[in-house]
Design a protein around this motif. Structure first.
Motif, mmCIF file in Angstrom:
data_model
loop_
_atom_site.group_PDB
_atom_site.id
_atom_site.type_symbol
_atom_site.label_atom_id
_atom_site.label_comp_id
_atom_site.label_asym_id
_atom_site.label_seq_id
_atom_site.Cartn_x
_atom_site.Cartn_y
_atom_site.Cartn_z
ATOM 1 N N HIS A 64 0.797 -1.228 0.000
ATOM 2 C CA HIS A 64 0.000 0.000 0.000
ATOM 3 C C HIS A 64 0.832 1.282 0.000
ATOM 4 C CE1 HIS A 64 -3.774 -2.213 0.956
ATOM 5 N NE2 HIS A 64 -2.958 -3.014 1.622
ATOM 6 N N ASP A 111 -15.633 6.521 7.643
ATOM 7 C CA ASP A 111 -16.043 7.570 6.714
ATOM 8 C C ASP A 111 -15.670 8.966 7.205
ATOM 9 O OD1 ASP A 111 -17.153 5.727 4.953
ATOM 10 O OD2 ASP A 111 -19.111 5.790 5.947
ATOM 11 N N GLN A 116 -8.209 11.857 5.402
ATOM 12 C CA GLN A 116 -7.574 11.148 4.282
ATOM 13 C C GLN A 116 -6.552 12.059 3.613
ATOM 14 O OE1 GLN A 116 -9.054 7.565 3.074
ATOM 15 N NE2 GLN A 116 -8.604 8.055 5.206
ATOM 16 N N THR A 130 -0.839 9.672 2.251
ATOM 17 C CA THR A 130 -0.832 8.342 1.642
ATOM 18 C C THR A 130 -1.095 7.271 2.678
ATOM 19 O OG1 THR A 130 0.728 9.078 -0.062
ATOM 20 C CG2 THR A 130 0.560 6.704 0.319
ATOM 21 N N HIS A 156 -2.786 7.574 5.569
ATOM 22 C CA HIS A 156 -4.207 7.629 5.941
ATOM 23 C C HIS A 156 -5.048 6.838 4.948
ATOM 24 C CE1 HIS A 156 -3.788 11.718 8.243
ATOM 25 N NE2 HIS A 156 -3.335 10.697 8.939
ATOM 26 N N ARG A 157 -4.855 7.134 3.685
ATOM 27 C CA ARG A 157 -5.689 6.510 2.650
ATOM 28 C C ARG A 157 -5.452 5.003 2.590
ATOM 29 N NH1 ARG A 157 -4.264 11.511 0.365
ATOM 30 N NH2 ARG A 157 -2.457 10.640 -0.729
ATOM 31 N N ALA A 158 -4.196 4.600 2.734
ATOM 32 C CA ALA A 158 -3.880 3.170 2.675
ATOM 33 C C ALA A 158 -4.510 2.415 3.834
ATOM 34 C CB ALA A 158 -2.359 2.980 2.683
ATOM 35 N N VAL A 176 -7.149 3.171 5.727
ATOM 36 C CA VAL A 176 -8.610 3.114 5.664
ATOM 37 C C VAL A 176 -9.072 2.242 4.503
ATOM 38 C CG1 VAL A 176 -10.691 4.486 5.290
ATOM 39 C CG2 VAL A 176 -8.909 5.314 6.837
ATOM 40 N N ARG A 177 -8.414 2.346 3.357
ATOM 41 C CA ARG A 177 -8.825 1.542 2.196
ATOM 42 C C ARG A 177 -8.749 0.048 2.505
ATOM 43 N NH1 ARG A 177 -5.773 3.905 -1.114
ATOM 44 N NH2 ARG A 177 -3.992 2.479 -1.039
ATOM 45 N N HIS A 178 -7.690 -0.361 3.180
ATOM 46 C CA HIS A 178 -7.515 -1.779 3.515
ATOM 47 C C HIS A 178 -8.630 -2.254 4.457
ATOM 48 C CE1 HIS A 178 -5.331 -5.504 4.042
ATOM 49 N NE2 HIS A 178 -5.273 -5.337 5.362
ATOM 50 N N ARG A 229 -11.659 -0.889 4.755
ATOM 51 C CA ARG A 229 -12.939 -0.824 4.049
ATOM 52 C C ARG A 229 -13.168 -2.065 3.184
ATOM 53 N NH1 ARG A 229 -12.825 5.329 2.528
ATOM 54 N NH2 ARG A 229 -14.334 6.183 4.005
ATOM 55 N N THR A 230 -12.099 -2.650 2.678
ATOM 56 C CA THR A 230 -12.239 -3.818 1.808
ATOM 57 C C THR A 230 -12.255 -5.123 2.596
ATOM 58 O OG1 THR A 230 -9.837 -3.855 1.453
ATOM 59 C CG2 THR A 230 -11.176 -2.646 -0.147
#
Length: 336
Positions: free
Chosen positions: A262, A304, A308, A311, A313-315, A317-319, A321-322
């Motif tokens: 990530h 939510d 974000q 990089t 932060h986004r990594a 949360v994305r992990h 969320r999936t």
């Protein structure tokens, strides 16, 4: 970094039960009972503990008087005794069982353990002086209490402190901050880590190790980490010559190898990971990640609403969320 054992323990009890339990716990120590600091002395202690400005007035106002608030004062004295109790030459050093104060005590409860450490500071400083610890290392080490007050306010929206078990290390003199990183003297417990490092040339069960902790107050740049590791072995040899340390260990979500999927290859976190050889168990550490990065108390994060802006932060949360999970991992490294 702190783990689940350093979090507040157990559900709230009533204020009276909680104070009685603290005041009644057995303790034995030769250290003199503390005396309440006032005026300039209190301000000097708050400076050394880096207590932030938004907390200072409440901390000072809530410091109990032995005559007017004998139950809370007795509880503080007993905790002071436990903090400095000598477990004996063959007994392991353990963190006292200090539950977080019940909500009924309000500000006095939220700052109870700050008051404990304000009272305990003179003896801790005397220990540091006897060991010859430089003043700048002492200041950097004890400033961690103020940092935990800052993160408490970020997470809860009010003043308080709930890292009473974590700061025991600083006051007993087993942990010091050396530049970017903190190093804690300990021994490898393969039962706790869930695996053996010796097979790969690392430390064996019971070997002395320096446990690496990562304060969350800045970038994890390789040059700063290099300097910390270089300082650690010399520091230990100079001030604690009786126990040589060849290895460092770390237990942190920052060692989760999933992060390589990530983050950019040149990220500071991945460079930090490469210092260590992985071993042991990898339990789920989602709460630790969210608390360390986003300052959300365990179980309260709304993905939510998390920032974000980076990089990382986004990594993270994305992990989540999936449906993925982050792991806390163990690693060992030879000291330079």
């Amino acid at each position: 970094m702190t783990g689940p054992a350093d979090r507040p323990a157990g559900p709230d009890t009533t204020a009276g039960q909680w104070l009685a339990a603290l005041g009644g716990q057995p303790a034995a120590t030769a250290v003199a009972d503390p005396k309440p600091p006032t005026g300039a002395e209190l301000a000097e202690r708050m400076d050394l503990l880096a207590i932030p400005a938004p907390d200072r007035e409440e901390v000072a106002a809530g410091l109990p008087d032995p005559a007017r608030d004998p139950a809370r004062w007795e509880a503080l004295v007993r905790c002071h005794q436990q903090l400095y109790a000598d477990p004996g030459p063959d007994a392991p050093s353990t963190v006292p069982d200090w539950p977080t104060a019940p909500a009924a005590l309000g500000s006095a409860g939220r700052y109870f353990y700050v008051h404990l450490y304000l009272l305990a500071l003179p003896h801790a400083l005397e220990r540091q002086r006897r060991l010859g610890i430089p003043d700048d290392v002492v200041a950097a080490t004890f400033a961690d209490l103020g940092a935990k007050l800052t993160t408490y306010r970020l997470g809860h929206g009010t003043g308080g402190f709930d890292r009473q078990g974590w700061i025991v290390r600083h006051f007993r003199g087993t942990l010091h901050r050396l530049g970017r990183l903190q190093f804690e003297r300990g021994v490898l417990d393969t039962d706790a880590s869930g695996g053996d490092a010796a097979a790969a040339g690392g430390p064996a069960h019971g070997d002395p190790v320096l446990q690496v902790h990562i304060p969350g107050d800045g970038p994890l740049d390789p040059a700063g980490c290099d300097a910390s590791f270089a300082a650690a072995r010399e520091f230990q040899a100079r001030h604690f010559p009786g126990t040589p340390h060849r290895h460092a260990t770390c237990h942190s979500w920052l060692l989760d190898r999933q992060l390589a999927d990530h983050l950019p290859a040149g990220s500071n976190i991945l460079a930090f990971q490469r210092r260590f050889t992985a071993f042991g168990a990898r339990p789920v550490g989602d709460d630790e990640v969210l608390e360390f990065v986003f300052h959300t108390p365990p179980g309260t994060a709304d993905l939510d609403r998390l920032p974000q802006t980076t990089t990382l932060h986004r990594a993270l949360v994305r992990h989540l969320r999936t449906g993925g999970h982050w792991r806390t991992a163990h690693g060992w490294a030879e000291l330079p």
